[in-house]
Design a protein around this motif. Structure first.
Motif, mmCIF file in Angstrom:
data_model
loop_
_atom_site.group_PDB
_atom_site.id
_atom_site.type_symbol
_atom_site.label_atom_id
_atom_site.label_comp_id
_atom_site.label_asym_id
_atom_site.label_seq_id
_atom_site.Cartn_x
_atom_site.Cartn_y
_atom_site.Cartn_z
ATOM 1 N N PRO A 39 0.820 -1.220 0.000
ATOM 2 C CA PRO A 39 0.000 0.000 0.000
ATOM 3 C C PRO A 39 0.854 1.269 0.000
ATOM 4 O O PRO A 39 1.524 1.576 0.977
ATOM 5 C CB PRO A 39 -0.809 -0.130 1.296
ATOM 6 C CG PRO A 39 0.060 -0.966 2.190
ATOM 7 C CD PRO A 39 0.774 -1.924 1.288
ATOM 8 N N LEU A 40 0.830 1.995 -1.096
ATOM 9 C CA LEU A 40 1.579 3.252 -1.206
ATOM 10 C C LEU A 40 0.637 4.423 -1.495
ATOM 11 O O LEU A 40 1.103 5.509 -1.819
ATOM 12 C CB LEU A 40 2.633 3.144 -2.309
ATOM 13 C CG LEU A 40 3.771 2.148 -2.070
ATOM 14 C CD1 LEU A 40 4.671 2.065 -3.299
ATOM 15 C CD2 LEU A 40 4.591 2.556 -0.853
ATOM 16 N N LEU A 56 2.568 7.736 -2.937
ATOM 17 C CA LEU A 56 4.018 7.647 -2.875
ATOM 18 C C LEU A 56 4.507 6.968 -4.148
ATOM 19 O O LEU A 56 3.960 5.947 -4.563
ATOM 20 C CB LEU A 56 4.464 6.825 -1.660
ATOM 21 C CG LEU A 56 4.104 7.355 -0.272
ATOM 22 C CD1 LEU A 56 4.596 6.391 0.803
ATOM 23 C CD2 LEU A 56 4.701 8.738 -0.048
ATOM 24 N N TYR A 57 5.557 7.526 -4.740
ATOM 25 C CA TYR A 57 6.098 6.984 -5.987
ATOM 26 C C TYR A 57 7.589 6.756 -5.791
ATOM 27 O O TYR A 57 8.366 7.714 -5.730
ATOM 28 C CB TYR A 57 5.835 7.941 -7.142
ATOM 29 C CG TYR A 57 4.370 8.322 -7.263
ATOM 30 C CD1 TYR A 57 3.478 7.498 -7.938
ATOM 31 C CD2 TYR A 57 3.879 9.475 -6.667
ATOM 32 C CE1 TYR A 57 2.133 7.830 -8.039
ATOM 33 C CE2 TYR A 57 2.531 9.815 -6.761
ATOM 34 C CZ TYR A 57 1.670 8.984 -7.441
ATOM 35 O OH TYR A 57 0.334 9.310 -7.532
ATOM 36 N N ALA A 58 7.972 5.489 -5.662
ATOM 37 C CA ALA A 58 9.354 5.155 -5.340
ATOM 38 C C ALA A 58 10.196 5.014 -6.606
ATOM 39 O O ALA A 58 9.794 4.346 -7.571
ATOM 40 C CB ALA A 58 9.399 3.855 -4.544
ATOM 41 N N ASN A 91 9.146 6.322 6.070
ATOM 42 C CA ASN A 91 10.181 6.097 7.082
ATOM 43 C C ASN A 91 10.418 4.606 7.296
ATOM 44 O O ASN A 91 11.562 4.139 7.358
ATOM 45 C CB ASN A 91 9.788 6.761 8.395
ATOM 46 C CG ASN A 91 10.929 6.777 9.395
ATOM 47 O OD1 ASN A 91 12.069 7.064 9.039
ATOM 48 N ND2 ASN A 91 10.621 6.466 10.645
ATOM 49 N N SER A 92 9.336 3.836 7.378
ATOM 50 C CA SER A 92 9.470 2.391 7.602
ATOM 51 C C SER A 92 10.083 1.692 6.394
ATOM 52 O O SER A 92 10.745 0.662 6.539
ATOM 53 C CB SER A 92 8.110 1.773 7.934
ATOM 54 O OG SER A 92 7.228 1.843 6.814
ATOM 55 N N ASN A 93 9.877 2.231 5.205
ATOM 56 C CA ASN A 93 10.464 1.644 3.998
ATOM 57 C C ASN A 93 11.929 2.022 3.815
ATOM 58 O O ASN A 93 12.608 1.484 2.938
ATOM 59 C CB ASN A 93 9.676 2.076 2.760
ATOM 60 C CG ASN A 93 8.407 1.267 2.568
ATOM 61 O OD1 ASN A 93 7.974 0.546 3.466
ATOM 62 N ND2 ASN A 93 7.786 1.380 1.395
ATOM 63 N N GLY A 94 12.412 2.990 4.595
ATOM 64 C CA GLY A 94 13.821 3.339 4.569
ATOM 65 C C GLY A 94 14.284 4.140 3.376
ATOM 66 O O GLY A 94 15.456 4.056 2.983
#
Length: 273
Positions: A39-40, A56-58, A91-94
């Motif tokens: 989930p982003l 969110l787009y990584a 934050n949790s994804n680093g």
């Protein structure tokens, strides 16, 4: 994976915000439609209507953030709550870098970014090709990428865009696995560049355009752009791309082929508290 209804709700809210605010939002629709299990995306509904959205787009270790709120429902804390949830996720994804994206003409977005202590980083032109005579050439070849081009594509992302190798490999693995629109640029049977074309709703967007440093300044990029623009415009698509405003060399190159800036997106660097 987002549902069809969620995608329709996002699109409807985007249209409402863009019409009333006279801006263009950058929601990375290609990525939205290709969401997997993680989930982003963050939603706020009231009575079945989407009121606020944030995505969110990584891109490797960097994540871009863009969202919107129904104009009549602003200043009620909806977006702030979604933003806090999204930052917890980031934050949790680093992620090493967080970039908040907003249309340059959006006063509401600037107000929110200022309250969050975000720091302006750079701006990006969204450009559209305006019909211009294009000189044909046959000494530059654009061909469909194959698995054998993966290492060269990683090399181009590292040398042309300054990405860390791990980030470049992650991004290129995704493109090679899920996208058939990656084109390699060959000169005299040697691969020297690449670009990617995404087509949707009558628009063709050029992404990831790059030439190896040792081959820049020889007119190769201009010839390759002319070819892809001619192909896409002849097929009935309007042609678009994005470029950072501080990249003067790229900006001049695109303008020389007939691209004009139509929108500006501002990016802000954010540090999670």
């Amino acid at each position: 994976m987002l549902t069809t209804q969620q995608l329709q709700d996002i699109e409807q809210l985007q249209k409402e915000c863009e019409i009333l605010d006279h801006v263009q939002l950058k929601l990375n629709w290609e990525m939205l439609r290709d969401r997997q299990t993680e989930p982003l995306d963050f939603f706020h509904y009231e009575n079945g209507e989407l009121i606020a959205f944030l995505g969110l787009y990584a891109f490797g270790s960097t994540v871009e953030v863009c969202g919107m709120v129904k104009p009549s429902e602003r200043r009620k804390g909806h977006f702030g709550r979604l933003f806090n949830l999204a930052m917890e996720k980031a934050n949790s994804n680093g992620y090493k870098k967080i970039l908040l994206n907003a249309p340059a003409g959006s006063d509401a977005a600037k107000f929110f970014l200022n309250t969050q202590g975000a720091e302006y980083a750079f701006s990006e032109h969204q450009m559209e090709w305006r019909e211009t005579p294009l000189v044909e050439t046959n000494d530059v070849l654009l061909r469909q990428a194959t698995e054998e081009d993966y290492e060269m594509s990683v090399r181009l992302s590292v040398t042309a865009f300054g990405l860390e190798e791990d980030d470049a490999r992650a991004m290129e693995s995704h493109h090679f696995a899920d996208n058939t629109d990656m084109l390699m640029i060959d000169v005299k049977e040697e691969t020297v560049g690449k670009l990617r074309v995404s087509r949707e709703d009558g628009q063709a967007w050029i992404y990831g355009f790059s030439i190896l440093p040792g081959y820049q300044g020889r007119g190769i990029g201009r010839k390759a752009l002319r070819q892809v623009v001619k192909e896409q415009s002849s097929a009935g698509f309007t042609v678009h791309l994005e470029v950072e405003t501080r990249n003067d060399h790229a900006l001049r190159l695109y303008e020389s082929v007939g691209f004009k800036a139509v929108h500006v997106q501002d990016y802000y660097k954010y540090e999670c508290r």
